[in-house]
Design a protein around this motif. Structure first.
Motif, PDB file in Angstrom:
ATOM      1  N   TYR A 187      39.929  41.722  43.386  1.00  0.00           N
ATOM      2  CA  TYR A 187      40.831  42.053  42.286  1.00  0.00           C
ATOM      3  C   TYR A 187      42.176  41.346  42.453  1.00  0.00           C
ATOM      4  O   TYR A 187      42.709  40.756  41.516  1.00  0.00           O
ATOM      5  CB  TYR A 187      41.039  43.563  42.216  1.00  0.00           C
ATOM      6  N   VAL A 188      42.734  41.404  43.649  1.00  0.00           N
ATOM      7  CA  VAL A 188      44.039  40.786  43.901  1.00  0.00           C
ATOM      8  C   VAL A 188      43.949  39.269  43.750  1.00  0.00           C
ATOM      9  O   VAL A 188      44.829  38.641  43.160  1.00  0.00           O
ATOM     10  CB  VAL A 188      44.562  41.181  45.303  1.00  0.00           C
TER      11      VAL A 188
ATOM     12  N   GLN B 164      41.974  37.542  41.892  1.00  0.00           N
ATOM     13  CA  GLN B 164      41.782  37.141  40.502  1.00  0.00           C
ATOM     14  C   GLN B 164      43.014  37.388  39.637  1.00  0.00           C
ATOM     15  O   GLN B 164      43.254  36.640  38.689  1.00  0.00           O
ATOM     16  CB  GLN B 164      40.599  37.906  39.895  1.00  0.00           C
ATOM     17  N   ASN B 165      43.793  38.393  39.947  1.00  0.00           N
ATOM     18  CA  ASN B 165      44.872  38.790  39.048  1.00  0.00           C
ATOM     19  C   ASN B 165      46.271  38.432  39.526  1.00  0.00           C
ATOM     20  O   ASN B 165      47.222  38.593  38.774  1.00  0.00           O
ATOM     21  CB  ASN B 165      44.799  40.295  38.786  1.00  0.00           C
ATOM     22  N   TYR B 166      46.418  37.976  40.745  1.00  0.00           N
ATOM     23  CA  TYR B 166      47.733  37.636  41.268  1.00  0.00           C
ATOM     24  C   TYR B 166      47.680  36.244  41.884  1.00  0.00           C
ATOM     25  O   TYR B 166      46.627  35.734  42.239  1.00  0.00           O
ATOM     26  CB  TYR B 166      48.188  38.655  42.327  1.00  0.00           C
ATOM     27  N   GLN B 167      48.850  35.636  42.029  1.00  0.00           N
ATOM     28  CA  GLN B 167      48.926  34.299  42.590  1.00  0.00           C
ATOM     29  C   GLN B 167      49.009  34.412  44.120  1.00  0.00           C
ATOM     30  O   GLN B 167      50.075  34.623  44.688  1.00  0.00           O
ATOM     31  CB  GLN B 167      50.149  33.571  42.036  1.00  0.00           C
TER      32      GLN B 167
END
Length: 56
Positions: free
Chosen positions: A19-20, A22-25
């Motif tokens: 999740y991290v 995919q959704n954060y840089q």
């Protein structure tokens, strides 16, 4: 029941990691380590003591 209890934290950690990512840089660890090694090498060569060779 034992294998489910022991692998629960691993599965949740993997899901959170996906999740991290995919959704954060998230920074590239290889490039970050390479940059840190390069900077450490530069500092080592800059502040290295002079050798006491008489050939120079």
């Amino acid at each position: 029941m034992g294998i489910i209890k022991s692998s629960f934290s691993f599965v949740m950690g993997a899901a959170l990691g996906v999740y991290v990512a995919q959704n954060y840089q998230v920074p590239d660890i290889k490039r970050l380590a390479s940059t840190a090694f390069s900077m450490a090498n530069h500092i080592e060569h800059t502040f290295r003591k002079n050798s006491n060779k008489k050939d120079d």
